[in-house]
Scaffold this motif. Structure first.
Motif, PDB file in Angstrom:
ATOM      1  N   THR A  69       0.842  -1.196   0.000  1.00 19.34           N
ATOM      2  CA  THR A  69       0.000   0.000   0.000  1.00 19.34           C
ATOM      3  C   THR A  69       0.878   1.248   0.000  1.00 19.34           C
ATOM      4  OG1 THR A  69      -1.755  -1.177   1.165  1.00 19.34           O
ATOM      5  CG2 THR A  69      -1.825   1.215   1.239  1.00 19.34           C
ATOM      6  N   ARG A  72       2.519   1.412  -3.378  1.00 16.60           N
ATOM      7  CA  ARG A  72       1.563   1.828  -4.395  1.00 16.60           C
ATOM      8  C   ARG A  72       1.307   3.326  -4.308  1.00 16.60           C
ATOM      9  NH1 ARG A  72      -3.248  -0.940  -3.121  1.00 16.60           N
ATOM     10  NH2 ARG A  72      -2.250  -2.789  -3.941  1.00 16.60           N
ATOM     11  N   SER A  73       1.136   3.842  -3.098  1.00 16.87           N
ATOM     12  CA  SER A  73       0.883   5.282  -2.970  1.00 16.87           C
ATOM     13  C   SER A  73       2.117   6.080  -3.382  1.00 16.87           C
ATOM     14  CB  SER A  73       0.449   5.635  -1.549  1.00 16.87           C
ATOM     15  OG  SER A  73       1.473   5.356  -0.630  1.00 16.87           O
ATOM     16  N   ASP A  74       3.309   5.578  -3.052  1.00 20.09           N
ATOM     17  CA  ASP A  74       4.544   6.251  -3.457  1.00 20.09           C
ATOM     18  C   ASP A  74       4.672   6.246  -4.980  1.00 20.09           C
ATOM     19  OD1 ASP A  74       7.098   7.511  -3.053  1.00 20.09           O
ATOM     20  OD2 ASP A  74       8.049   5.559  -3.437  1.00 20.09           O
ATOM     21  N   THR A  76       2.251   5.913  -7.147  1.00 21.25           N
ATOM     22  CA  THR A  76       1.195   6.758  -7.710  1.00 21.25           C
ATOM     23  C   THR A  76       1.611   8.219  -7.655  1.00 21.25           C
ATOM     24  OG1 THR A  76      -0.483   5.162  -7.018  1.00 21.25           O
ATOM     25  CG2 THR A  76      -1.238   7.392  -7.495  1.00 21.25           C
ATOM     26  N   ALA A  77       2.194   8.628  -6.529  1.00 17.39           N
ATOM     27  CA  ALA A  77       2.649  10.021  -6.404  1.00 17.39           C
ATOM     28  C   ALA A  77       3.749  10.311  -7.419  1.00 17.39           C
ATOM     29  CB  ALA A  77       3.143  10.284  -4.985  1.00 17.39           C
TER      30      ALA A  77
END
Length: 144
Positions: A69, A72-74, A76-77
């Motif tokens: 998670t 994934r957020s890293d 996505t950023a």
């Protein structure tokens, strides 16, 4: 009565033999149940170890999910940042292309202006040469 006693003794002997067989059979069954009980204990221990392994696996999966998670957020950023930068670069390229087109149009206009000026200068030189020739011809006629 002796015969009755003999019959009773035989019956008692047969009863004792049957009880011996029953005791032997019970001992054999008891030994089998002990083995089954031992195997059940082994299976229970293995099942306990399996449950411990499952718990460890679940915690590992939970940790992996939280790591993924965060990853994934890293990502996505980062991808959003790259997309934004690519968009900015495309905008800059579009502006530069527009400026290049307008500069090219201005250069063509200046070239045309220069060519017109050169053409006019050539025309003026031709006219000046023509005038000089006429002036020379006139001076010759006048004798000067």
């Amino acid at each position: 009565m002796a015969e009755e006693m003999k019959g009773v003794l035989q019956a008692l002997g047969a009863l004792i033999e049957m009880q011996k067989r029953l005791v032997n059979s019970l001992e054999s069954s008891n030994a089998r149940f002990d083995r089954v009980d031992t195997e059940i204990l082994k299976v229970n221990r293995q099942l306990g170890q399996l449950h411990e392994g499952q718990a460890a696996f679940r915690s590992d999966v939970t940790a992996f999910r939280s790591d993924m998670t965060a990853f994934r957020s890293d990502m996505t950023a980062r991808i959003d940042s790259l997309a934004r930068r690519i968009g900015e670069a495309e905008d800059l390229l579009d502006r530069n292309a527009d400026e290049t087109r307008s500069a090219r149009a201005e250069i063509v206009a200046l070239e045309n202006e220069i060519l017109n000026a050169v053409q006019a200068a050539l025309g003026n030189m031709t006219d000046a040469n023509d005038l000089k020739e006429r002036l020379d011809a006139l001076e010759r006629r006048m004798g000067l």
